[in-house]
Motif scaffolding. Sequence first.
Motif, PDB file in Angstrom:
ATOM      1  N   ALA A   1     -15.472 -41.181 -39.707  1.00 27.58           N
ATOM      2  CA  ALA A   1     -14.821 -40.027 -40.322  1.00 27.58           C
ATOM      3  C   ALA A   1     -15.838 -38.960 -40.709  1.00 27.58           C
ATOM      4  O   ALA A   1     -15.610 -37.762 -40.494  1.00 27.58           O
TER       5      ALA A   1
ATOM      6  N   HIS B   1      -9.846 -26.591 -40.193  1.00 25.50           N
ATOM      7  CA  HIS B   1     -10.209 -27.586 -41.202  1.00 25.50           C
ATOM      8  C   HIS B   1      -9.112 -28.628 -41.393  1.00 25.50           C
ATOM      9  O   HIS B   1      -9.361 -29.706 -41.926  1.00 25.50           O
TER      10      HIS B   1
ATOM     11  N   CYS C   1     -15.660 -36.035 -30.516  1.00 25.50           N
ATOM     12  CA  CYS C   1     -15.314 -35.867 -31.931  1.00 25.50           C
ATOM     13  C   CYS C   1     -13.897 -36.371 -32.195  1.00 25.50           C
ATOM     14  O   CYS C   1     -13.645 -37.083 -33.178  1.00 25.50           O
TER      15      CYS C   1
ATOM     16  N   ALA D   1     -12.720 -39.616 -34.599  1.00 30.16           N
ATOM     17  CA  ALA D   1     -11.685 -39.565 -35.632  1.00 30.16           C
ATOM     18  C   ALA D   1     -10.635 -40.646 -35.390  1.00 30.16           C
ATOM     19  O   ALA D   1     -10.150 -41.290 -36.337  1.00 30.16           O
TER      20      ALA D   1
ATOM     21  N   ALA E   1     -10.600 -33.059 -37.614  1.00 29.24           N
ATOM     22  CA  ALA E   1     -10.964 -32.958 -39.032  1.00 29.24           C
ATOM     23  C   ALA E   1      -9.848 -33.537 -39.904  1.00 29.24           C
ATOM     24  O   ALA E   1     -10.100 -34.303 -40.839  1.00 29.24           O
TER      25      ALA E   1
ATOM     26  N   ARG F   1     -15.756 -35.277 -39.032  1.00 33.49           N
ATOM     27  CA  ARG F   1     -15.513 -34.098 -39.868  1.00 33.49           C
ATOM     28  C   ARG F   1     -16.689 -33.125 -39.812  1.00 33.49           C
ATOM     29  O   ARG F   1     -16.498 -31.903 -39.755  1.00 33.49           O
ATOM     30  N   SER F   2     -17.901 -33.642 -39.832  1.00 30.64           N
ATOM     31  CA  SER F   2     -19.072 -32.765 -39.781  1.00 30.64           C
ATOM     32  C   SER F   2     -19.075 -31.935 -38.502  1.00 30.64           C
ATOM     33  O   SER F   2     -19.280 -30.713 -38.539  1.00 30.64           O
TER      34      SER F   2
ATOM     35  N   LEU G   1     -15.759 -29.438 -38.302  1.00 29.14           N
ATOM     36  CA  LEU G   1     -15.799 -28.248 -39.139  1.00 29.14           C
ATOM     37  C   LEU G   1     -16.735 -27.195 -38.558  1.00 29.14           C
ATOM     38  O   LEU G   1     -16.519 -25.995 -38.737  1.00 29.14           O
TER      39      LEU G   1
ATOM     40  N   ALA H   1      -9.530 -37.401 -39.403  1.00 28.27           N
ATOM     41  CA  ALA H   1     -10.564 -38.144 -40.130  1.00 28.27           C
ATOM     42  C   ALA H   1     -10.228 -38.218 -41.618  1.00 28.27           C
ATOM     43  O   ALA H   1     -10.421 -39.265 -42.261  1.00 28.27           O
ATOM     44  N   GLN H   2      -9.709 -37.130 -42.163  1.00 28.82           N
ATOM     45  CA  GLN H   2      -9.312 -37.124 -43.579  1.00 28.82           C
ATOM     46  C   GLN H   2      -8.163 -38.100 -43.814  1.00 28.82           C
ATOM     47  O   GLN H   2      -8.133 -38.826 -44.817  1.00 28.82           O
TER      48      GLN H   2
END
Length: 712
Positions: free
Chosen positions: A452, A502, A429, A433, A468, A456-457, A460, A471-472
């Motif tokens: 991303a 988050h 993960c 990212a 997370a 994120r999925s 979270l 990725a944002q």
Amino acid sequence: MLRAVYGDPRAAAELLPRLTERQAAGLDPLPTEPAELAPALLRAHRAEIQSLPDDTRLLLLLAAADQHPVPTHAFPRAVTAARLDTRPLEAAEAAGIAQATADGVLFRDAWTRIAAYETGSPAARRDVHRLLAGVLRGDGETAGRSWHRGAGALGPSGRLATELGAAAERACAAGRRTTARALAERAAALSPDPHAQSRLLALAAACAWQSGDADRARRLAAAAQEETLTGVLALRAGNASEAFDALLGAAVRRAAGESGGEDAEAGGEPSAAGPVRSVPAQLLAHATEAVIHTGDLRRCREAAQTAERVGIAAPGTLAGLAAAFDGRYEDARDLLMAAAGRCGPGGDPTVLMHAGIAALLLGDHTRAATATLRAADSARTRGETATVVQAMEFRAYAEFWTGRSRVGEAAARDALGQAYATGQDNGACHLRAALAMFAAVTGDTDACREHAAAARSYALARGLGLPAALAQWALAHLDLSSGRYAAAAARLRALAAFGPGHGHRAIRHLATPHYVEAAVRTGDTRVARAAHADYHRWATTVLSPDDLALSARCRALLATGGEAVDHYRDALDLHSRGTRDFERARTELLFGSALRRLRRRTEARDRLHSALEAFDAFGAPHLAAQARTELRALGAPASSAQAAPDTPTARLTAQQLLIARMAADGATNREIAVRLALSPRTIDHHLRGVFTRLGIRSRIDLVRLLAEGDET
């Protein structure tokens, strides 16, 4: 799955429909026994073996026992000792099952070798193991001799279990994780003592994990009921918050002596320094990694306070993060600098990895790259396959900051495959990212959004605040680089509001220069000024040239007119001392745009051409397009070349060419610096770049080359 079935696609095809729903989803470990993996394939191979003469089957059984799971290379000696005739192997060769060589027998594939072993009766297997044990008398053959003695045992034996356990610990210390796992697992099966059995299973589980066999590690850890190793497994493939709680609790209990001391009785991970690294400091280091992945400020403080209360030496990364989160920047700097300094070659992989993390937080990307690379190399040397993936996750950051997006992307993709293959889904993960960030830099919109969204999925659902947030940020970076300033500002504002699991405060802090740019573009500077003030305080505390350069760029964006120009010049001067060349190009683009608006056309053109060439070199077409747009607004040709393509000076940027011409005219570095409002050090940096690109060593050569170019 391919790893579990020894890379055989036929076995994988047979296993796939046999998986439970949870196994297919990766929630439960895969089977480990051959009969559970591909029974039909195994039956077919066994039938082939059974059709051979008895003498041939005996030789194949002896060869198979000699090769797996502990390769001992004693087949020729065993044949001689037992006075066996090797001519019956010709039948196996004729059937295409195996081939005799000077060193032993080469089987057609792994499943043929397994079938050759399983076709033998239990008594025949014990006999060949005893025969092999009898010929293994060399100083370096203790592990193999112990293995065959254990495999030839009729039932439980405390003496053999102790012998195998000691051999497992030696193999583990030597970095032979797969061998150590097999020895420890066999020792556990022979041990009549439940306590010793649990300890041996924990050792086997730890070795299986570090050798990359995650499913076997989970099964063994469950059988050992070892919460410490369970915490490590959760850190890499489960809920990071739960992993933190398990690891911190284990560290406290170990420090208090509640688990029976710091021997190999439980948990942790094997290391070359000893059979199992389960000391409180090592456990706390893993708990720190959980904190870093969750971004949970409360847990960070809790870990630091707990370590102080029970007398555990906290990793510098943990204490530094706690101090930084509390706003004690000077303390954070000192703690992180001490941690970053522990990056010498050949050190403990975990210590080296923490040194790299500390260096990243300090903005020392060269040291971060060195430390994470050394961590990966050290982990490979010690047989710690799982730790290699962890080191490569943070290595990706160093590549990103220094603008080596293509190199970093390739390394991250390779590490991603290793992460999935070794059962480290949380690491995968993190790497997805990172791939989203690389795609944002190169303007690959589809890849950025795909990575991303996937990161994120997953993040979270597992409480992984770091990937997370990363990725944002990648999506915001893509928006900003593509001119979608309002969307970028909205994403970065949301990033600041995300809680533990988050978002991540460190990522929010690192994204501040991009947020300031987006906010200024949308006319909303109130929050941007506050964010920059905190960023500037950190930059002036750690004195990272790159962070100071970005702070100066923020000041320029928040200023107007001539004041902004001065800040841009300061930023470029600081960039010349740092390593973030990609951000330097962004600064030149912003500076060139500001100069164009101030109608300083000549310098604006030079800055924009320099930025354009850099973005072309970095493979960032969306930012190169912005530079071309600015150049067209100036009425200048939107090309990064400033000289005829067939002249040597075509290899120079606009600014390098300008400085080269001044130097060729006889101006000193200080005189050039005054004329361009730069520092002499920056001019020296540019001239060294000019000499490198042109392949020359002196100003005399420079005068000659420029004269030849002018004549052309």
